[in-house]
Design a protein around this motif. Sequence first.
Motif, PDB file in Angstrom:
ATOM      1  N   GLU A   1      30.315 -26.027  11.669  1.00 21.49           N
ATOM      2  CA  GLU A   1      31.734 -25.062  11.190  1.00 21.49           C
ATOM      3  C   GLU A   1      31.197 -23.878  10.726  1.00 21.49           C
ATOM      4  N   PHE A   2      32.087 -22.807  10.984  1.00 26.50           N
ATOM      5  CA  PHE A   2      31.452 -21.421  10.634  1.00 26.50           C
ATOM      6  C   PHE A   2      31.257 -21.474   8.992  1.00 26.50           C
ATOM      7  N   ILE A   3      30.104 -20.854   8.471  1.00 31.99           N
ATOM      8  CA  ILE A   3      29.942 -20.645   7.104  1.00 31.99           C
ATOM      9  C   ILE A   3      29.489 -19.183   6.822  1.00 31.99           C
ATOM     10  N   PRO A   4      30.330 -18.418   6.174  1.00 33.70           N
ATOM     11  CA  PRO A   4      30.095 -16.829   5.973  1.00 33.70           C
ATOM     12  C   PRO A   4      29.069 -16.744   4.911  1.00 33.70           C
ATOM     13  N   VAL A   5      28.020 -16.161   5.298  1.00 30.90           N
ATOM     14  CA  VAL A   5      26.973 -15.591   4.430  1.00 30.90           C
ATOM     15  C   VAL A   5      26.567 -14.243   4.268  1.00 30.90           C
ATOM     16  N   ASP A   6      26.750 -13.818   3.134  1.00 28.54           N
ATOM     17  CA  ASP A   6      26.656 -12.361   3.005  1.00 28.54           C
ATOM     18  C   ASP A   6      25.335 -12.203   2.238  1.00 28.54           C
ATOM     19  N   THR A   7      24.264 -11.534   3.078  1.00 28.31           N
ATOM     20  CA  THR A   7      22.953 -11.348   2.682  1.00 28.31           C
ATOM     21  C   THR A   7      22.764 -10.437   1.676  1.00 28.31           C
ATOM     22  N   GLU A   8      23.943  -9.487   1.445  1.00 24.84           N
ATOM     23  CA  GLU A   8      23.857  -8.402   0.523  1.00 24.84           C
ATOM     24  C   GLU A   8      24.320  -8.959  -0.893  1.00 24.84           C
ATOM     25  N   ALA A   9      25.061 -10.162  -0.865  1.00 29.28           N
ATOM     26  CA  ALA A   9      25.681 -10.427  -2.092  1.00 29.28           C
ATOM     27  C   ALA A   9      25.612 -12.112  -1.995  1.00 29.28           C
ATOM     28  N   VAL A  10      24.542 -12.778  -2.006  1.00 27.89           N
ATOM     29  CA  VAL A  10      24.224 -14.126  -1.644  1.00 27.89           C
ATOM     30  C   VAL A  10      24.640 -14.941  -2.856  1.00 27.89           C
TER      31      VAL A  10
ATOM     32  N   ALA B   1       8.660 -19.671   2.043  1.00 30.58           N
ATOM     33  CA  ALA B   1       9.528 -18.820   2.292  1.00 30.58           C
ATOM     34  C   ALA B   1      10.688 -19.572   3.121  1.00 30.58           C
ATOM     35  N   ILE B   2      11.785 -19.040   2.784  1.00 34.41           N
ATOM     36  CA  ILE B   2      13.219 -19.131   3.591  1.00 34.41           C
ATOM     37  C   ILE B   2      13.611 -18.197   4.454  1.00 34.41           C
ATOM     38  N   ILE B   3      14.057 -18.341   5.701  1.00 33.70           N
ATOM     39  CA  ILE B   3      14.778 -16.813   6.224  1.00 33.70           C
ATOM     40  C   ILE B   3      16.065 -17.544   6.786  1.00 33.70           C
ATOM     41  N   SER B   4      16.758 -16.561   7.151  1.00 30.77           N
ATOM     42  CA  SER B   4      18.205 -16.816   7.515  1.00 30.77           C
ATOM     43  C   SER B   4      18.743 -15.430   7.869  1.00 30.77           C
ATOM     44  N   ALA B   5      20.164 -15.498   8.354  1.00 30.57           N
ATOM     45  CA  ALA B   5      20.750 -14.294   8.862  1.00 30.57           C
ATOM     46  C   ALA B   5      22.185 -14.425   8.409  1.00 30.57           C
ATOM     47  N   ASP B   6      23.209 -13.167   8.881  1.00 30.93           N
ATOM     48  CA  ASP B   6      24.658 -13.354   8.646  1.00 30.93           C
ATOM     49  C   ASP B   6      25.122 -13.930  10.146  1.00 30.93           C
ATOM     50  N   GLY B   7      26.250 -13.995  10.247  1.00 29.66           N
ATOM     51  CA  GLY B   7      26.941 -14.847  11.172  1.00 29.66           C
ATOM     52  C   GLY B   7      26.370 -14.258  12.655  1.00 29.66           C
TER      53      GLY B   7
ATOM     54  N   ARG C   1      21.755  -8.901   9.996  1.00 28.87           N
ATOM     55  CA  ARG C   1      21.381  -8.928   8.694  1.00 28.87           C
ATOM     56  C   ARG C   1      20.406  -9.889   8.003  1.00 28.87           C
ATOM     57  N   PRO C   2      19.358  -9.626   7.632  1.00 26.28           N
ATOM     58  CA  PRO C   2      18.267 -10.634   7.417  1.00 26.28           C
ATOM     59  C   PRO C   2      18.518 -11.248   5.878  1.00 26.28           C
ATOM     60  N   LEU C   3      18.106 -12.541   5.865  1.00 28.38           N
ATOM     61  CA  LEU C   3      17.800 -13.001   4.550  1.00 28.38           C
ATOM     62  C   LEU C   3      16.806 -13.703   4.417  1.00 28.38           C
TER      63      LEU C   3
ATOM     64  N   LEU D   1       7.293  -0.823  20.673  1.00 29.94           N
ATOM     65  CA  LEU D   1       8.616  -1.231  20.328  1.00 29.94           C
ATOM     66  C   LEU D   1       9.466  -0.256  20.631  1.00 29.94           C
ATOM     67  N   ASP D   2      10.449  -0.341  21.754  1.00 30.89           N
ATOM     68  CA  ASP D   2      11.483   0.427  22.103  1.00 30.89           C
ATOM     69  C   ASP D   2      12.616   0.796  20.944  1.00 30.89           C
ATOM     70  N   ALA D   3      13.030   1.758  20.883  1.00 29.42           N
ATOM     71  CA  ALA D   3      13.970   2.218  19.787  1.00 29.42           C
ATOM     72  C   ALA D   3      15.317   1.157  19.977  1.00 29.42           C
ATOM     73  N   LEU D   4      15.879   0.786  18.822  1.00 26.66           N
ATOM     74  CA  LEU D   4      16.897  -0.065  18.709  1.00 26.66           C
ATOM     75  C   LEU D   4      17.662   0.465  17.705  1.00 26.66           C
ATOM     76  N   PRO D   5      18.647   1.421  17.939  1.00 31.17           N
ATOM     77  CA  PRO D   5      19.489   1.929  16.869  1.00 31.17           C
ATOM     78  C   PRO D   5      20.854   1.181  16.143  1.00 31.17           C
ATOM     79  N   THR D   6      20.378  -0.172  16.038  1.00 29.49           N
ATOM     80  CA  THR D   6      21.521  -0.642  15.430  1.00 29.49           C
ATOM     81  C   THR D   6      20.898  -1.806  14.588  1.00 29.49           C
ATOM     82  N   ARG D   7      21.631  -2.485  13.761  1.00 30.08           N
ATOM     83  CA  ARG D   7      20.828  -3.283  12.706  1.00 30.08           C
ATOM     84  C   ARG D   7      20.186  -4.576  13.493  1.00 30.08           C
ATOM     85  N   ASP D   8      19.207  -4.990  13.114  1.00 28.63           N
ATOM     86  CA  ASP D   8      18.290  -6.030  13.497  1.00 28.63           C
ATOM     87  C   ASP D   8      17.758  -6.896  12.478  1.00 28.63           C
ATOM     88  N   CYS D   9      17.869  -8.206  12.347  1.00 35.21           N
ATOM     89  CA  CYS D   9      17.323  -8.929  11.392  1.00 35.21           C
ATOM     90  C   CYS D   9      15.832  -9.406  11.713  1.00 35.21           C
TER      91      CYS D   9
END
Length: 474
Positions: free
Chosen positions: A207-216, A235-241, A245-247, A339-347
Amino acid sequence: MKFGTSGLRGLSVDLKGRASALHASAFGRYLLDSGMAGCGDVILIGQDFRDSSPEIAGNCAEALASLGFDVRDCGTVPTPALALYGLKKKAACLMVTGSHIPADRNGIKFYRPDGEIDKTDEAAITALAAEFDRAGFTFSPRGARMKDRSEECLSVFRQRNATVLPAGALAGLKVGVYQHSTVARDLMVELLEHFGATVVPFGRSDEFIPVDTEAVSEETIAKLKEAARHHRLDAIISADGDGDRPLVADETGMPLRGDLLGLIASNFLCAATVVTPVTSNSGLETAGAFSVIRTRVGSPFVISGMQDALAAGQDHVAGFEANGGVLTASEFDVNGHVLDALPTRDCFVPILSTLFLAATKRQPLSLIAASFHLPFAAADRLENFPVDTSGRLMAHLRASPASLAAFLQPIGVLDSVSDIDGLRATLTDRRIIHFRPSGNAPEMRCYAEAQSEAAAQDLLHAGLERILWWAQAN
């Protein structure tokens, strides 16, 4: 339907109907009219794991196919993977995702063949959608099939990240992967194992869980702390949907600030110029060997700032948002590879560079984070906060310096204010509090900085309480 800081957003029930087809048609027509694409050209579609996403993606595919496009299905992939594949194929893209917001909402992110759309594109697409709507746009879904390109799309992104670090670079680290419902979850495990880490996946959800990495949320932090303790993780890593956006949490399960992850990634890349919104930590200007350009909140503004830097003759240009998503406008030489340019958000780059720093220094992440000596920062939001109320509040605060000073009087004495995006007030004791309505949801956000964690949290709570007090009184 409304464009926010990144993409179109609205209620899932609306987007599952004609609204998604209407805006996809407007996007397609805009590409054709502007000459960015022609009839028969490929358009790529990706999606997140929300229940509503397959239907919305299908609506978009049918609408675009009716305009003569060759629509390809990239499946459930991270947004940066779709964007990179689009750049390689010189193809426009649509990513069906609501990112971190609850499952009753969803959205669409649009990419031109040369990258993420900007605010001018948004205005043109919105105008075309309104024109189609007035003309009586109709849509009857028939369940059209798309050609599957999911594995090829993911393979291009996998290859990009597989050379970011040296072989075995993360050996000796035990890293948890909070999988929940992010589309990045399987690739995260794969890449960490590729670099030699011991990986402990947990928390996978159907089931979808909303995770806001800016306001966990406190609930999410409790899960991370329990996993860190139970599995003795480094360490623990994750990301938004949608995986842009990294966590990253330290060995205690406490999440690191996204702007710290961006700082670490910028240092790792040896960036010369970094573009970041005004909401990122105020200590960045003295924390790295790069110049800093501040913008409004949202990837279109960061991208515009990076383009301006390139136009001014600067190279090694990168950017990041306060949520930790890293963007690159230049090619970077990393680990002997381009590393090629990637002008969009990457986690992935901020996650890998942060873990690499921990592995190289052989120090706990909590100690590494403290070594940057950034002001302590805190952020949170009031959910389901009416848009008209936040608009009236901001108008009141902007009415005069006296209005803002009076609002802040129970908190502190106003020294100066920035109005780049929302109101960012510096108090005479150098604490900072920032009020800003969300650009894509009925939320009021508050950011705080102080010289201790407790002081930052106290300031944040005081700011949220003042917002609620004003809303109830007005």
